[in-house]
Design a protein around this motif. Structure first.
Motif, PDB file in Angstrom:
ATOM      1  N   VAL A 159       0.827  -1.211   0.000  1.00  0.00           N
ATOM      2  CA  VAL A 159       0.000   0.000   0.000  1.00  0.00           C
ATOM      3  C   VAL A 159       0.863   1.264   0.000  1.00  0.00           C
ATOM      4  CG1 VAL A 159      -2.036  -1.056   1.031  1.00  0.00           C
ATOM      5  CG2 VAL A 159      -0.232  -0.165   2.522  1.00  0.00           C
ATOM      6  N   GLY A 160       2.148   1.098  -0.296  1.00  0.00           N
ATOM      7  CA  GLY A 160       3.063   2.229  -0.284  1.00  0.00           C
ATOM      8  C   GLY A 160       2.681   3.337  -1.238  1.00  0.00           C
ATOM      9  N   VAL A 161       2.048   2.975  -2.372  1.00  0.00           N
ATOM     10  CA  VAL A 161       1.675   3.982  -3.365  1.00  0.00           C
ATOM     11  C   VAL A 161       0.731   5.022  -2.778  1.00  0.00           C
ATOM     12  CG1 VAL A 161      -0.225   2.556  -4.263  1.00  0.00           C
ATOM     13  CG2 VAL A 161       0.752   4.347  -5.687  1.00  0.00           C
ATOM     14  N   PHE A 166       0.063  10.438  -0.507  1.00  0.00           N
ATOM     15  CA  PHE A 166      -0.333  11.226   0.660  1.00  0.00           C
ATOM     16  C   PHE A 166       0.777  12.196   1.057  1.00  0.00           C
ATOM     17  CE2 PHE A 166      -0.211  11.084   5.479  1.00  0.00           C
ATOM     18  CZ  PHE A 166      -1.143  12.091   5.667  1.00  0.00           C
ATOM     19  N   LEU A 167       2.013  11.698   1.131  1.00  0.00           N
ATOM     20  CA  LEU A 167       3.144  12.546   1.523  1.00  0.00           C
ATOM     21  C   LEU A 167       3.441  13.611   0.469  1.00  0.00           C
ATOM     22  CD1 LEU A 167       5.570   9.910   3.089  1.00  0.00           C
ATOM     23  CD2 LEU A 167       3.950  11.408   4.246  1.00  0.00           C
ATOM     24  N   LEU A 171       3.494  17.747   1.167  1.00  0.00           N
ATOM     25  CA  LEU A 171       4.546  18.677   0.772  1.00  0.00           C
ATOM     26  C   LEU A 171       4.028  19.742  -0.201  1.00  0.00           C
ATOM     27  CD1 LEU A 171       7.615  16.288   0.301  1.00  0.00           C
ATOM     28  CD2 LEU A 171       7.291  18.009   2.079  1.00  0.00           C
ATOM     29  N   ALA A 172       3.137  19.328  -1.105  1.00  0.00           N
ATOM     30  CA  ALA A 172       2.611  20.262  -2.098  1.00  0.00           C
ATOM     31  C   ALA A 172       1.812  21.388  -1.463  1.00  0.00           C
ATOM     32  CB  ALA A 172       1.747  19.520  -3.115  1.00  0.00           C
ATOM     33  N   LYS A 199      -7.804   6.745   2.423  1.00  0.00           N
ATOM     34  CA  LYS A 199      -8.917   6.030   1.791  1.00  0.00           C
ATOM     35  C   LYS A 199      -9.504   6.822   0.632  1.00  0.00           C
ATOM     36  CE  LYS A 199     -10.233   2.768   5.335  1.00  0.00           C
ATOM     37  NZ  LYS A 199     -11.309   2.195   6.154  1.00  0.00           N
ATOM     38  N   LYS A 200      -9.414   8.128   0.710  1.00  0.00           N
ATOM     39  CA  LYS A 200      -9.824   8.957  -0.422  1.00  0.00           C
ATOM     40  C   LYS A 200      -8.914   8.687  -1.610  1.00  0.00           C
ATOM     41  CE  LYS A 200      -9.109  13.336  -2.419  1.00  0.00           C
ATOM     42  NZ  LYS A 200      -8.022  14.296  -2.534  1.00  0.00           N
ATOM     43  N   ILE A 201      -7.604   8.589  -1.352  1.00  0.00           N
ATOM     44  CA  ILE A 201      -6.640   8.305  -2.416  1.00  0.00           C
ATOM     45  C   ILE A 201      -6.885   6.908  -2.976  1.00  0.00           C
ATOM     46  CG2 ILE A 201      -4.183   7.962  -2.913  1.00  0.00           C
ATOM     47  CD1 ILE A 201      -3.624  10.097  -0.732  1.00  0.00           C
TER      48      ILE A 201
END
Length: 380
Positions: A159-161, A166-167, A171-172, A199-201
């Motif tokens: 689930v790293g993607v 998220f990260l 930053l953005a 969960k949105k992602i």
């Protein structure tokens, strides 16, 4: 016709297994028997006459938490057996469904690490459907900072993607783009908030993946997931009506999916709502969504949430409409949506059973509104 031939060759056996499991879904007769029990021993005896028998026969009838995990374990085992004989596309489809539960498990670990919870307790709370081989390794590690967990471990998991995305968004949205920004942000966020972002992602990724599948699957899943995305948007706004903050609109926008029947025009209006009346007004042009909020309690009036009022919550209304849609997914064959629908229906069944068990333990009357609060599938 060619699609049907290929489907049967790759996934016909998996679908046959699933439709066999469907026969074990509890109906009104079993729920009536459960409602009419007066103690947890009799409650367990009724469940022993269902497909759950082999899983619960050794369970202490008074341990409702263990009962819940055993019911979930049975569902996970069923999905394991279906996935083990699936073709490549169905295997990927089921695996992406599992990602949602893997996120739950990772957040459970993060919360446990933050709270210095015993590792055995953390492990006992993991979702069986979200088994991740790296979980045991995560529990053995000693993280001095919570961002170590993200940067050194989670990015390399299945689930790293989602964590990586998220990260990137963290930053953005920040003027200062460095590791300290990430660490400060993660330390301030509650695990539940992180879960909502992830969960949105996941939902966005899953929706886009489903559009690449066979036409029947793509069409049915698009309808189901658009409804879920819209419900998520409505619920986020509804749940936050009781709170007023300077950044409320911005926070709502972060967890609302990037698709749906209401997206983007109506969701952009919804995030500005400050009252239940305002929310209803924005949804009135969409009868199916307006019905979801028409008679729900006002989150700005705490007294309306008293159990004695008998008012249905937004969750109640959404779950009932969702069950109807998941049930309808079984009416067609040769598609993957029924696998997703089955998981959702069984999850609701587990909620029903645990609700009735808890009401039984509280010695509530079998005819009370609370005991009638379960939601049946295929009831439309």
């Amino acid at each position: 016709m060619a699609d049907l031939v290929f489907f049967n060759a790759d996934d016909g056996y998996s679908e046959a297994l699933l439709r066999g499991f469907r026969k074990g879904i509890l109906g009104e007769q079993q729920y009536t028997a459960l409602r009419n029990t007066t103690n947890l021993k009799d409650f367990k005896a009724v469940l022993l006459d269902t497909d759950y028998s082999d899983y619960i026969k050794e369970c202490n009838e008074t341990d409702i938490s263990s009962l819940k995990m055993l019911l979930k374990k049975k569902l996970a085992d069923e999905i394991d057996s279906v996935q083990s004989v699936a073709g490549p596309d169905l295997d990927k489809f089921i695996e992406m469904i599992r990602h949602k539960y893997m996120i739950d498990n990772v957040i459970n670990i993060i919360e446990g690490i933050k709270n210095k919870t015993d590792k055995n307790i953390i492990e006992s709370r993991n979702e069986p459907l979200g088994y991740l081989k790296e979980i045991s390794g995560l529990l053995k590690l000693d993280f001095k900072k919570i961002d170590d967990l993200y940067e050194d471990v989670l990015i390399d998991t299945e689930v790293g993607v989602y964590f990586s995305k998220f990260l990137q968004e963290v930053l953005a949205s920040s003027d200062v783009k460095n590791v300290t920004t990430i660490n400060n942000f993660l330390q301030d966020l509650k695990p539940e908030q992180i879960k909502n972002y992830l969960k949105k992602i996941w939902l966005d990724y899953f929706y886009n993946f489903c559009k690449t599948l066979n036409p029947t699957t793509s069409e049915i899943m698009e309808d189901l997931l658009k409804f879920e995305a819209d419900c998520q948007a409505i619920q986020i706004v509804y749940n936050s009506l009781a709170y007023h903050g300077q950044f409320q609109e911005e926070e709502r926008k972060k967890v609302i999916p990037y698709f749906g029947v209401l997206y983007p025009e109506i969701t952009n209006e919804l995030i500005k709502c400050n009252s239940l009346e305002d929310l209803k007004a924005r949804l009135q042009p969409f009868p199916s969504y307006y019905e979801l909020v028409r008679e729900v309690p006002n989150p700005q009036k705490a007294d309306e949430f008293a159990l004695q009022t008998g008012l249905k919550t937004l969750d109640d209304v959404m779950f009932k409409e969702s069950m109807k849609r998941y049930s309808i997914a079984f009416e067609q064959q040769f598609h993957f949506a029924c696998f997703y629908a089955y998981i959702k229906i069984k999850e609701q069944e587990i909620k029903n059973i645990i609700l009735l068990a808890e009401m039984n333990s509280l010695d509530k009357d079998a005819g009370s509104k609370l005991k009638k609060g379960y939601i049946l599938p295929f009831d439309y």
